[in-house]
Design an enzyme around this catalytic site. Structure first.
Site, PDB file in Angstrom:
ATOM      1  NE  ARG A 257      -3.475  -2.267   2.877  1.00  0.00           N
ATOM      2  CZ  ARG A 257      -3.177  -3.402   3.518  1.00  0.00           C
ATOM      3  NH1 ARG A 257      -1.974  -3.557   4.058  1.00  0.00           N
ATOM      4  NH2 ARG A 257      -4.073  -4.371   3.640  1.00  0.00           N
TER       5      ARG A 257
ATOM      6  CE  LYS B   4      -5.975  -0.949   5.124  1.00  0.00           C
ATOM      7  NZ  LYS B   4      -7.319  -1.285   4.597  1.00  0.00           N
TER       8      LYS B   4
ATOM      9  CG  HIS C 112      -5.668  -0.256  -4.302  1.00  0.00           C
ATOM     10  ND1 HIS C 112      -5.192  -0.629  -3.061  1.00  0.00           N
ATOM     11  CD2 HIS C 112      -6.626  -1.157  -4.616  1.00  0.00           C
ATOM     12  CE1 HIS C 112      -5.854  -1.691  -2.641  1.00  0.00           C
ATOM     13  NE2 HIS C 112      -6.722  -2.041  -3.564  1.00  0.00           N
TER      14      HIS C 112
ATOM     15  NE  ARG D 182      -3.030  -3.898  -1.169  1.00  0.00           N
ATOM     16  CZ  ARG D 182      -2.435  -4.614  -0.223  1.00  0.00           C
ATOM     17  NH1 ARG D 182      -1.114  -4.665  -0.173  1.00  0.00           N
ATOM     18  NH2 ARG D 182      -3.144  -5.265   0.679  1.00  0.00           N
TER      19      ARG D 182
ATOM     20  CG  HIS E 277      -5.827  -8.892   1.863  1.00  0.00           C
ATOM     21  ND1 HIS E 277      -5.964  -9.359   0.568  1.00  0.00           N
ATOM     22  CD2 HIS E 277      -5.724  -7.543   1.760  1.00  0.00           C
ATOM     23  CE1 HIS E 277      -5.941  -8.340  -0.269  1.00  0.00           C
ATOM     24  NE2 HIS E 277      -5.794  -7.225   0.427  1.00  0.00           N
TER      25      HIS E 277
ATOM     26  CE1 TYR F  15      -6.498  -6.094  -5.600  1.00  0.00           C
ATOM     27  CE2 TYR F  15      -6.282  -7.358  -3.577  1.00  0.00           C
ATOM     28  CZ  TYR F  15      -6.409  -6.152  -4.222  1.00  0.00           C
ATOM     29  OH  TYR F  15      -6.457  -5.001  -3.484  1.00  0.00           O
TER      30      TYR F  15
END
Length: 322
Positions: free
Chosen positions: A166, A193, A270, A273, A296, A305
């Site tokens: 990211r 994150k 993004h 990514r 994730h 994806y």
């Protein structure tokens, strides 16, 4: 059991008034302060402010009088504004998070957002496009190879396209994060994150490009300093601050996309990514490994994806003949 000793007032970190003020902080404010991600705080703060404006809430304690009917009316108002399903879902998620915390604190008896139907979200494939192999190669070669900015931007694009970071994760990289040896293999140490760390094997091309950038930039020995920094002037001077996520978006990714003719909606960091994740899956990477690689929490997020069954070249469009 020994008795607890009362510390003298002079040795306390908090004064008595400060202690009482913290004890009186309403749980609504505690929930916001407890969000670990600055990005989540910014997004949720805006979402909750919109709800407060809609309902007329002025002080935190008024959240406790909210019923499901208020939430349903707010959802209808958001839909009337023409907001996307994903945006409405995020706003409802912010409100639901607040009320889950209030339930845990026994400030409310139930979560009024629970059971409120979330709008459907279109497939993320169109919202997060992936580049083709030729486009990715053109983008990697777009920055000049003989200037400091060019070397920095080549390194940035390489890190994004080979490691699926990211843009905020990229801007948090320190010099020492780029060559972390694990079992004899150089790794990236990435702060994801929620402050979660993950280690990603570093691609050889990225190692070379980052080394060339640091050699020209001159801050390779500043291990605790930011890896990617703004360019102060055309002669190569730099600041000691980290490049911002906005700088990555406008000054690097979008700039070179336009230069090589890559256009379309949602073309930004993004998309790089998504390109990396799509390429890894198309070249037989295990989806569970890709989930871990991307950071994730749920494999369902990774599956957006997975386009192995929907390659454009396999479309019936190319079977039509007149």
């Amino acid at each position: 059991m020994t008795e607890l000793q009362v510390l003298p007032a002079a040795s306390r970190a908090l004064t008595a008034p400060e202690f009482q003020r913290l004890a009186d902080v309403p749980p609504e404010a505690q929930w916001f302060a407890n969000l670990s991600s600055a990005q989540t705080r910014r997004a949720y703060e805006g979402d909750i402010r919109v709800f407060m404006q809609f309902t007329g809430i002025v002080v935190p304690e008024e959240f406790r009088a909210v019923a499901r009917g208020h939430v349903l009316a707010w959802r209808a108002d958001l839909e009337k504004q023409g907001l996307s399903g994903a945006t409405i879902r995020r706003k409802l998620a912010a409100l639901a998070s607040l009320y889950e915390y209030l339930c845990d604190c026994n400030a409310v008896t139930h979560n009024p957002v629970k059971g409120v139907k979330r709008p459907a979200v279109d497939s993320y494939e169109g919202k997060t496009p992936a580049l083709g192999d030729a486009q990715a190669r053109a983008l990697l070669d777009a920055p000049p190879a003989d200037t400091l900015k060019g070397k920095r931007d080549r390194a940035i694009l390489s890190v994004l396209l080979y490691h699926a970071l990211r843009r905020e994760e990229l801007t948090k990289l320190l010099v020492k994060d780029f060559n972390q040896e694990r079992r004899g293999v150089p790794h990236l140490r990435v702060q994801g994150k929620g402050g979660k760390l993950r280690y990603i094997p570093a691609h050889a091309n990225s190692l070379r490009l980052v080394s060339e950038y640091l050699a020209m930039a001159g801050h390779g020995a500043e291990l605790d300093g930011p890896l990617f920094r703004p360019i102060r002037n055309p002669r190569g001077g730099q600041t000691t601050m980290a490049l911002t996520p906005g700088g990555v978006y406008t000054s690097v990714v979008v700039r070179y996309m336009k230069q090589v003719g890559i256009t379309g909606d949602n073309m930004g960091p993004h998309a790089l990514r998504a390109t990396a994740a799509t390429s890894a899956l198309e070249h037989n990477a295990d989806i569970a490994k890709v989930q871990e690689w991307l950071g994730h929490a749920s494999i369902s997020t990774t599956r957006v994806y997975d386009r192995r069954g929907s390659k454009p070249e396999d479309s019936p469009t190319f079977r039509v003949s007149y």
